[in-house]
Design a protein around this motif. Structure first.
Motif, PDB file in Angstrom:
ATOM      1  N   LEU A  59       0.809  -1.212   0.000  1.00 26.18           N
ATOM      2  CA  LEU A  59       0.000   0.000   0.000  1.00 26.18           C
ATOM      3  C   LEU A  59       0.847   1.270   0.000  1.00 26.18           C
ATOM      4  CD1 LEU A  59      -2.719  -0.982   2.645  1.00 26.18           C
ATOM      5  CD2 LEU A  59      -2.935  -1.026   0.154  1.00 26.18           C
ATOM      6  N   TYR A  60       2.177   1.088   0.063  1.00 27.48           N
ATOM      7  CA  TYR A  60       3.062   2.238   0.218  1.00 27.48           C
ATOM      8  C   TYR A  60       4.026   2.373  -0.960  1.00 27.48           C
ATOM      9  CZ  TYR A  60       1.368   2.423   4.995  1.00 27.48           C
ATOM     10  OH  TYR A  60       0.555   2.519   6.092  1.00 27.48           O
ATOM     11  N   TYR A  61       4.225   3.632  -1.362  1.00 20.02           N
ATOM     12  CA  TYR A  61       5.232   3.938  -2.380  1.00 20.02           C
ATOM     13  C   TYR A  61       6.632   3.870  -1.766  1.00 20.02           C
ATOM     14  CZ  TYR A  61       7.930   6.661  -5.763  1.00 20.02           C
ATOM     15  OH  TYR A  61       8.889   7.083  -6.655  1.00 20.02           O
ATOM     16  N   ASP A  62       6.764   4.434  -0.570  1.00 14.34           N
ATOM     17  CA  ASP A  62       7.992   4.323   0.212  1.00 14.34           C
ATOM     18  C   ASP A  62       7.593   4.223   1.686  1.00 14.34           C
ATOM     19  OD1 ASP A  62       7.377   6.927   1.032  1.00 14.34           O
ATOM     20  OD2 ASP A  62       8.801   7.869  -0.337  1.00 14.34           O
ATOM     21  N   GLY A  63       8.539   4.425   2.569  1.00 13.93           N
ATOM     22  CA  GLY A  63       8.255   4.196   3.980  1.00 13.93           C
ATOM     23  C   GLY A  63       7.229   5.105   4.610  1.00 13.93           C
ATOM     24  N   THR A  64       7.003   6.289   4.033  1.00 11.46           N
ATOM     25  CA  THR A  64       6.105   7.252   4.667  1.00 11.46           C
ATOM     26  C   THR A  64       5.004   7.774   3.748  1.00 11.46           C
ATOM     27  OG1 THR A  64       7.638   9.062   4.120  1.00 11.46           O
ATOM     28  CG2 THR A  64       7.885   8.025   6.284  1.00 11.46           C
ATOM     29  N   HIS A  65       4.946   7.279   2.510  1.00 13.53           N
ATOM     30  CA  HIS A  65       3.924   7.755   1.566  1.00 13.53           C
ATOM     31  C   HIS A  65       3.120   6.587   0.991  1.00 13.53           C
ATOM     32  CE1 HIS A  65       6.980  11.002   1.453  1.00 13.53           C
ATOM     33  NE2 HIS A  65       5.912  11.783   1.355  1.00 13.53           N
ATOM     34  N   LEU A  66       1.809   6.720   1.054  1.00 15.15           N
ATOM     35  CA  LEU A  66       0.938   5.735   0.411  1.00 15.15           C
ATOM     36  C   LEU A  66       1.042   5.852  -1.100  1.00 15.15           C
ATOM     37  CD1 LEU A  66      -2.247   6.407   2.592  1.00 15.15           C
ATOM     38  CD2 LEU A  66      -0.899   4.287   2.642  1.00 15.15           C
ATOM     39  N   ASN A  67       0.956   4.719  -1.796  1.00 16.24           N
ATOM     40  CA  ASN A  67       0.818   4.771  -3.248  1.00 16.24           C
ATOM     41  C   ASN A  67      -0.664   4.969  -3.592  1.00 16.24           C
ATOM     42  OD1 ASN A  67      -0.343   2.217  -2.933  1.00 16.24           O
ATOM     43  ND2 ASN A  67       1.555   1.135  -3.463  1.00 16.24           N
ATOM     44  N   HIS A  68      -0.977   4.960  -4.879  1.00 17.73           N
ATOM     45  CA  HIS A  68      -2.362   5.263  -5.266  1.00 17.73           C
ATOM     46  C   HIS A  68      -3.344   4.232  -4.703  1.00 17.73           C
ATOM     47  CE1 HIS A  68      -5.681   6.932  -7.445  1.00 17.73           C
ATOM     48  NE2 HIS A  68      -5.876   5.822  -8.138  1.00 17.73           N
ATOM     49  N   GLU A  69      -2.930   2.978  -4.673  1.00 20.60           N
ATOM     50  CA  GLU A  69      -3.793   1.947  -4.095  1.00 20.60           C
ATOM     51  C   GLU A  69      -4.046   2.239  -2.616  1.00 20.60           C
ATOM     52  OE1 GLU A  69      -3.796  -2.875  -3.117  1.00 20.60           O
ATOM     53  OE2 GLU A  69      -2.198  -2.010  -4.355  1.00 20.60           O
ATOM     54  N   GLY A  70      -2.974   2.575  -1.897  1.00 20.94           N
ATOM     55  CA  GLY A  70      -3.119   2.891  -0.476  1.00 20.94           C
ATOM     56  C   GLY A  70      -3.921   4.158  -0.254  1.00 20.94           C
ATOM     57  N   ALA A  71      -3.698   5.164  -1.099  1.00 19.13           N
ATOM     58  CA  ALA A  71      -4.438   6.419  -0.974  1.00 19.13           C
ATOM     59  C   ALA A  71      -5.925   6.212  -1.234  1.00 19.13           C
ATOM     60  CB  ALA A  71      -3.875   7.461  -1.941  1.00 19.13           C
ATOM     61  N   THR A  72      -6.241   5.347  -2.193  1.00 20.00           N
ATOM     62  CA  THR A  72      -7.639   5.049  -2.486  1.00 20.00           C
ATOM     63  C   THR A  72      -8.309   4.402  -1.276  1.00 20.00           C
ATOM     64  OG1 THR A  72      -7.148   4.735  -4.838  1.00 20.00           O
ATOM     65  CG2 THR A  72      -9.198   3.781  -4.014  1.00 20.00           C
ATOM     66  N   ARG A  73      -7.611   3.457  -0.689  1.00 19.88           N
ATOM     67  CA  ARG A  73      -8.149   2.760   0.495  1.00 19.88           C
ATOM     68  C   ARG A  73      -8.279   3.717   1.676  1.00 19.88           C
ATOM     69  NH1 ARG A  73      -8.542  -2.631   2.104  1.00 19.88           N
ATOM     70  NH2 ARG A  73      -8.321  -2.994   4.340  1.00 19.88           N
ATOM     71  N   TYR A  74      -7.245   4.536   1.875  1.00 17.04           N
ATOM     72  CA  TYR A  74      -7.270   5.476   3.000  1.00 17.04           C
ATOM     73  C   TYR A  74      -8.333   6.559   2.806  1.00 17.04           C
ATOM     74  CZ  TYR A  74      -5.945   9.258   6.139  1.00 17.04           C
ATOM     75  OH  TYR A  74      -5.984  10.252   7.080  1.00 17.04           O
ATOM     76  N   THR A  75      -8.463   7.087   1.599  1.00 16.18           N
ATOM     77  CA  THR A  75      -9.467   8.125   1.340  1.00 16.18           C
ATOM     78  C   THR A  75     -10.868   7.587   1.581  1.00 16.18           C
ATOM     79  OG1 THR A  75      -8.044   9.229  -0.287  1.00 16.18           O
ATOM     80  CG2 THR A  75     -10.386   9.740  -0.377  1.00 16.18           C
ATOM     81  N   THR A  76     -11.105   6.326   1.199  1.00 19.83           N
ATOM     82  CA  THR A  76     -12.410   5.705   1.454  1.00 19.83           C
ATOM     83  C   THR A  76     -12.673   5.609   2.952  1.00 19.83           C
ATOM     84  OG1 THR A  76     -12.240   4.414  -0.581  1.00 19.83           O
ATOM     85  CG2 THR A  76     -13.822   3.647   1.066  1.00 19.83           C
ATOM     86  N   PHE A  77     -11.658   5.139   3.689  1.00 21.77           N
ATOM     87  CA  PHE A  77     -11.781   5.068   5.147  1.00 21.77           C
ATOM     88  C   PHE A  77     -12.027   6.449   5.745  1.00 21.77           C
ATOM     89  CE2 PHE A  77      -9.549   6.113   9.047  1.00 21.77           C
ATOM     90  CZ  PHE A  77     -10.233   5.320   9.971  1.00 21.77           C
ATOM     91  N   PHE A  78     -11.189   7.400   5.356  1.00 23.69           N
ATOM     92  CA  PHE A  78     -11.265   8.728   5.972  1.00 23.69           C
ATOM     93  C   PHE A  78     -12.568   9.444   5.618  1.00 23.69           C
ATOM     94  CE2 PHE A  78     -10.404  13.300   6.133  1.00 23.69           C
ATOM     95  CZ  PHE A  78     -10.007  13.413   7.457  1.00 23.69           C
ATOM     96  N   THR A  79     -13.025   9.269   4.388  1.00 27.28           N
ATOM     97  CA  THR A  79     -14.279   9.905   3.976  1.00 27.28           C
ATOM     98  C   THR A  79     -15.439   9.365   4.796  1.00 27.28           C
ATOM     99  OG1 THR A  79     -13.430  10.168   1.732  1.00 27.28           O
ATOM    100  CG2 THR A  79     -15.799  10.393   2.031  1.00 27.28           C
ATOM    101  N   LYS A  80     -15.457   8.049   4.998  1.00 21.59           N
ATOM    102  CA  LYS A  80     -16.514   7.442   5.819  1.00 21.59           C
ATOM    103  C   LYS A  80     -16.429   7.968   7.254  1.00 21.59           C
ATOM    104  CE  LYS A  80     -18.670   2.980   6.849  1.00 21.59           C
ATOM    105  NZ  LYS A  80     -19.194   3.436   8.145  1.00 21.59           N
ATOM    106  N   TYR A  81     -15.220   8.064   7.746  1.00 21.97           N
ATOM    107  CA  TYR A  81     -15.031   8.592   9.099  1.00 21.97           C
ATOM    108  C   TYR A  81     -15.540  10.025   9.189  1.00 21.97           C
ATOM    109  CZ  TYR A  81     -12.874   9.985  13.454  1.00 21.97           C
ATOM    110  OH  TYR A  81     -12.691  10.452  14.721  1.00 21.97           O
ATOM    111  N   LEU A  82     -15.192  10.825   8.187  1.00 22.94           N
ATOM    112  CA  LEU A  82     -15.590  12.227   8.184  1.00 22.94           C
ATOM    113  C   LEU A  82     -17.107  12.369   8.079  1.00 22.94           C
ATOM    114  CD1 LEU A  82     -13.988  14.872   8.364  1.00 22.94           C
ATOM    115  CD2 LEU A  82     -14.098  15.026   5.875  1.00 22.94           C
TER     116      LEU A  82
END
Length: 333
Positions: A287-310
């Protein structure tokens, strides 16, 4: 040297000074016109945010904000226009200065501030100040809050920009020339979000990175960065903004002490800090491009989570932050 020769020399020097002054004014005028007429790239997006943007949701932060929050997805799910102002290599000093000028023009409904776990130490001193000044100094003449923010850390840059009209564009000259030839990029299509593809993580560099974090990193809290964070909170409260201070997922640990102090300050100003750095379901290197940045797959998953949370946070105002987190945690399983 005769008196006539001295007078000629003085006249020549004065003429040269006048020519240099006129050339600087003319070149400065041309560069400013080119800069503010850009229609593509990150320079254009900063101008858009300062002059035109009226989005209901704004996202601030560094490259972690830029690569972790998919604006179009947030906009679609929240039914609120959204723009991502995150920029690579920019720390809280940049975000706070940019935010202050945007708020002078309009007030967004929701602001998401994505913070580093090491916000009070990351790019402290000259490195962070250099980037903030070079990024925002083209706006110093027309935007008072930008001028004020730069003046707090680099008074000489305020003076030089008044004396020499080309000075604000010295570090941007080549980028202005190259970008002026483009009409639009994916950055505009994605409203500030910049996707990262694939992963650079390997077992070897993960092991080496963890060793370096433990052996070499000794954080010292920076007063300027801490004050910039406080300024962000103060502005939000004064304008009645719904502010969400968030630490988004990271694969590799940050050895730092900023999060507890940020959480304390955030609560003091009537907000909450949401620490998703170790969010369940985001422990896979894929899910990560490097140690501290999500790649697009990770960002998609995280944005879905965060949007639901918001969305749950907005619609279930009676629940505590922990209850809201528990309500959305099922997504990560």
């Amino acid at each position: 040297m005769t008196r006539d020769n001295i007078l000629k020399s003085i006249k020549s020097i004065l003429l040269l000074a006048v020519l240099v002054f006129a050339a600087d004014r003319f070149a400065g005028y041309v560069l400013k016109k080119m800069y503010f007429n850009l229609k593509a790239g990150q320079l254009y997006m900063t101008t858009h945010l300062l002059k035109e943007a009226k989005d209901s949701v704004l996202i601030f932060g560094s490259s972690r904000a830029e690569h972790h929050y998919i604006s179009n997805e947030l906009e679609k799910e929240l039914n609120l226009s959204t723009y991502n102002s995150g920029r690579d290599g920019r720390n809280i000093l940049y975000s706070s200065t940019l935010y202050s000028q945007i708020l002078a023009r309009y007030t967004p409904k929701i602001v998401i501030l994505d913070v580093h776990p090491n916000t009070f130490t990351w790019k402290a001193g000259d490195s962070g100040e250099d980037i903030m000044v070079s990024s925002l100094i083209p706006y110093i003449e027309d935007f008072p809050k930008i001028r004020e923010g730069i003046g707090k850390v680099r008074k000489k840059d305020v003076i030089f920009s008044k004396l020499f009209k080309t000075y604000p564009y010295n570090s941007q000259f080549l980028q202005v020339i190259l970008t002026s030839r483009h009409k639009g990029t994916k950055l505009e299509t994605f409203k500030g979000y910049s996707p990262l593809a694939g992963s650079k993580l390997t077992p070897e560099n993960i092991q080496e990175r963890n060793k370096n974090l433990v052996a070499n990193y000794k954080p010292e809290e920076n007063a300027v960065l801490k004050q910039a964070f406080i300024d962000f909170l103060t502005l939000s409260r004064a304008k009645g903004v719904k502010l969400y201070v968030v630490v988004s997922p990271t694969f590799l640990p940050f050895k730092d002490n900023s999060v507890p102090e940020m959480a304390r300050l955030t609560k003091e100003y009537g907000y909450e800090l949401y620490d998703f750095s170790n969010l369940q379901g985001f422990d896979s290197a894929s899910l990560y491009y490097d140690g501290t940045h999500l790649n697009h797959e990770g960002a998609t998953r995280y944005t879905t989570f965060f949007t639901k949370y918001l969305k749950d946070h907005i619609h279930d105002a009676g629940l505590s932050p922990n209850e809201k987190l528990m309500k959305t945690a099922a997504f990560s399983n």
